[in-house]
Design an enzyme around this catalytic site. Structure first.
Site, PDB file in Angstrom:
ATOM      1  N   GLY A   1      31.097  29.810  35.205  1.00 19.47           N
ATOM      2  CA  GLY A   1      30.500  28.481  35.316  1.00 19.47           C
ATOM      3  C   GLY A   1      31.117  27.591  34.273  1.00 19.47           C
TER       4      GLY A   1
ATOM      5  N   CYS B   1      32.975  36.025  32.930  1.00 20.72           N
ATOM      6  CA  CYS B   1      33.266  34.775  32.217  1.00 20.72           C
ATOM      7  C   CYS B   1      31.979  34.162  31.647  1.00 20.72           C
ATOM      8  CB  CYS B   1      34.028  33.827  33.152  1.00 20.72           C
ATOM      9  SG  CYS B   1      34.783  32.471  32.258  1.00 20.72           S
ATOM     10  N   TYR B   2      31.524  33.031  32.193  1.00 27.07           N
ATOM     11  CA  TYR B   2      30.248  32.477  31.718  1.00 27.07           C
ATOM     12  C   TYR B   2      29.159  33.555  31.834  1.00 27.07           C
ATOM     13  CZ  TYR B   2      26.140  29.403  31.432  1.00 27.07           C
ATOM     14  OH  TYR B   2      24.961  28.826  31.075  1.00 27.07           O
TER      15      TYR B   2
ATOM     16  N   HIS C   1      38.697  37.108  34.703  1.00 21.93           N
ATOM     17  CA  HIS C   1      38.291  37.034  36.111  1.00 21.93           C
ATOM     18  C   HIS C   1      38.874  38.183  36.927  1.00 21.93           C
ATOM     19  CE1 HIS C   1      36.234  33.156  36.050  1.00 21.93           C
ATOM     20  NE2 HIS C   1      37.072  32.871  35.065  1.00 21.93           N
TER      21      HIS C   1
ATOM     22  N   GLU D   1      38.219  38.892  39.893  1.00 25.11           N
ATOM     23  CA  GLU D   1      38.282  38.529  41.315  1.00 25.11           C
ATOM     24  C   GLU D   1      39.588  37.838  41.705  1.00 25.11           C
ATOM     25  OE1 GLU D   1      36.524  37.160  38.981  1.00 25.11           O
ATOM     26  OE2 GLU D   1      36.181  35.021  39.246  1.00 25.11           O
TER      27      GLU D   1
ATOM     28  N   GLY E   1      36.314  24.298  70.434  1.00 25.47           N
ATOM     29  CA  GLY E   1      37.603  24.964  70.616  1.00 25.47           C
ATOM     30  C   GLY E   1      38.163  25.424  69.277  1.00 25.47           C
TER      31      GLY E   1
ATOM     32  N   VAL F   1      37.894  27.642  65.653  1.00 27.02           N
ATOM     33  CA  VAL F   1      37.650  29.078  65.509  1.00 27.02           C
ATOM     34  C   VAL F   1      36.151  29.401  65.478  1.00 27.02           C
ATOM     35  CG1 VAL F   1      38.060  31.078  64.033  1.00 27.02           C
ATOM     36  CG2 VAL F   1      39.814  29.324  64.243  1.00 27.02           C
ATOM     37  N   ASP F   2      35.391  28.666  64.683  1.00 26.75           N
ATOM     38  CA  ASP F   2      33.988  29.042  64.466  1.00 26.75           C
ATOM     39  C   ASP F   2      33.153  28.918  65.736  1.00 26.75           C
ATOM     40  OD1 ASP F   2      34.952  29.206  61.937  1.00 26.75           O
ATOM     41  OD2 ASP F   2      34.006  27.369  61.221  1.00 26.75           O
TER      42      ASP F   2
ATOM     43  N   LYS G   1      35.355  32.870  56.555  1.00 25.82           N
ATOM     44  CA  LYS G   1      36.311  32.506  57.598  1.00 25.82           C
ATOM     45  C   LYS G   1      37.174  33.699  58.056  1.00 25.82           C
ATOM     46  CE  LYS G   1      37.923  28.906  59.846  1.00 25.82           C
ATOM     47  NZ  LYS G   1      37.066  27.833  60.352  1.00 25.82           N
TER      48      LYS G   1
END
Ligand code: XMP
Length: 514
Positions: free
Chosen positions: A55, A82-83, A172, A174, A227, A229-230, A370
């Site tokens: 953060g 981190c934070y 980090h 990630e 039309g 993707v989702d 996604k």
């Protein structure tokens, strides 16, 4: 669903990435803003582990996000990042100090402390590269904690209390730059939290179909299909569950790319046999947009008209029991800090619930990122070219024509855009360039063809690479590709005399021009 990890969001920029990393390891992760859940609720939900995110704040500032220290007494393993590490230290009575105690940014050598075995760093070399991005640092660890790693400028790059299963890192894990970051997250999940890794998309798809088959039996469901993707994946999933009880309305606003409307109709009506209503509303949209040049005004008009048309179609169908939407997880997650500025009023179908009369709303993809939506689409047998499509904005070509939108300009843009797409495909760059398109500017310029003077529009080619569309880099396309696309556009599209290439990243520019 049994095992779940909670990502407690303190407003960091990588929070969704953390959840995605966990899910890539087949453990379901959900993000909650730190204000959105109490320690009691955490306990009740039965999370197997908690990750405190980074953060932008300093823990010692009064206004910064703090959390109830009771969470550290629940017996649930915690990983602070981190934070999150600073907060853990602060909550437990350690000391956190500001910049002059060694801020770091970028790739940094991480050295593990010698001594007892730390499960977080199991099978990780004693020296490796990590990604740092911090000003504050822990300068005194709380009672019961040991330092687990350090860097040149950060004596406490990681700390832990093995007995209480509390772990924290200043860097980090990630982000891809932390060489063993994935391994550390894997260690946290499997060696510390005791997860088994049972989350996968195939099961999710099957479970969802089974579930909707039961809960939506006999109900009439309506979905706005774009039309994209989702909405496509949501539609196919529901179609598998309830067949003809699903009606999809596809509003063709006339602002689509070349042949796109027909492609959507063909795919969903013919290939999937869906109950699809296509509304050809191009003229209506163009009439409303006549004379409008302001980008926000265009977006608002398109959004409003879209909702109106959808509403009219819904009324024709009589009573609707359920409204379905292709909302995905990033649309649902609130950041811990919230209140970000509105840069553009994005058009999606979010306004629909207010105008349609229905009893219930379903959002089959609201738990998915996604890339998981794409995976689900693959599992559902949706053609590759549809699920791997680049994003296309709701207001369509309207935000790629600067100034007034006319039929003539739409036709020019469609031709130019098709040529650019063909050239990208020919260079096999369609999957590495995340988004690419042509913009028709409102500037005209002089050219020469044969011996004659020409006067036509300036078109701009835009191509970007990005992970999440929040930031993007302009794509370093090969000169040959830029050359051939430019030559073809100026030769084949009479009305465009000049082509430029957009070399602006986001920020400071946005991906779309309007
Ligand atoms: P910007 O231009 O905001 O675009 O940098 C980021 C991504 O969002 C897409 N975009 C939209 N998507 N409705 C959408 O569903 C919209 O109104 C909209 N406007 C922009 C854009 O194409 C890019 O992928």
């Amino acid at each position: 669903m049994k095992e779940k990890i909670l990502v407690l969001d303190f407003g960091g920029q990588y929070n969704q990435l953390i959840a995605r990393r966990v899910r890539e390891l087949h453990v379901y992760a959900e993000i909650k803003p730190y204000r959105g859940i109490t320690p009691e609720e955490i306990k009740m939900t039965g999370y197997k582990g908690i990750i405190f995110t980074g953060g932008p704040n300093s823990v010692y500032e009064k206004e910064s996000p703090h959390y109830d220290p009771a969470v550290l007494k629940l017996g649930i393993p915690v990983l602070g990042i981190c934070y999150g590490q600073q907060l853990m230290a602060w909550m437990e009575g350690g000391t956190v100090s500001g910049a002059d105690h060694g801020s770091e940014y970028g790739k940094t050598v991480l050295e593990l402390a010698e001594g007892e075995e730390n499960p977080l760093f199991s099978q990780i070399p004693s020296e490796s590269i990590c990604w740092m991005s911090h000003t504050d640092a822990v300068t005194r660890t709380p009672a019961g904690f040991r330092i687990a790693a350090s860097t040149e400028n950060c004596p406490c790059a990681s700390m832990y209390d093995k007995e209480r299963k509390l772990y924290a890192v200043q860097f980090h894990p990630e982000v891809a730059h932390t060489t063993y970051g994935r391994k550390m997250i894997e260690n946290f999940l499997f060696k510390i939290c005791g997860c088994c890794g049972e989350w996968n998309i195939d099961d999710f798809v099957e479970r969802s179909i089974e579930n909707y088959r039961r809960t939506l039996a006999g109900k009439k469901v309506l979905l706005a299909l774009s039309g994209g993707v989702d909405s496509s994946v949501a539609a196919v999933l529901l179609h598998k569950a309830i067949g003809q009880n699903l009606t999809c309305v596809f509003v063709d606003h006339g602002l689509l790319r070349k042949d796109e409307g027909d492609y959507v109709e063909e795919t969903f009506r013919k290939a999937f046999g869906m109950n699809l209503i296509r509304v050809n509303a191009a003229e209506r949209f163009l009439r409303k947009l006549a004379g409008i040049t302001d980008p926000e005004a265009k977006r608002k008009i398109i959004g409003t008209e879209f909702i109106r048309i959808f509403e009219e179609e819904a009324k024709k169908l009589g009573k609707i029991d359920v409204l379905a939407q292709g909302t995905i997880y990033p649309d649902v997650v609130e950041s811990g800090k919230g209140d970000s500025a509105v840069i553009k009023s994005h058009h999606n179908v979010g306004g629909l619930p207010d105008v349609i009369d229905f009893d219930e709303i379903v959002e089959p993809l609201r738990e998915l990122f996604k890339d998981e939506v794409r995976e689900a689409g693959k599992q559902l047998g949706i053609p590759h070219e549809l699920i791997s499509r680049q994003p296309f904005p709701g207001p369509g070509l309207a935000v790629r024509i600067i100034g007034e939108i006319t039929e003539e300009k739409l036709a020019l843009l469609r031709e130019a855009d098709e040529i650019f797409t063909e050239e990208i495909d020919r260079a096999n760059l369609e999957f590495t360039t995340n988004q690419y398109f042509v913009v028709l500017t409102d500037t005209k310029s002089v050219g020469v063809k044969g011996d004659a003077r020409t006067y036509g529009y300036v078109a701009a080619m835009r191509a970007v690479t990005t992970e999440d569309f929040m930031t993007a880099e302009w794509a370093r396309l090969p000169w040959e590709l830029i050359e051939s696309a430019s030559r073809r556009i100026t030769n084949e599209v009479s009305g465009i005399t000049r082509v430029v290439y957009d070399v602006t990243s986001k920020p400071p520019a946005t991906v779309e021009w309007e």
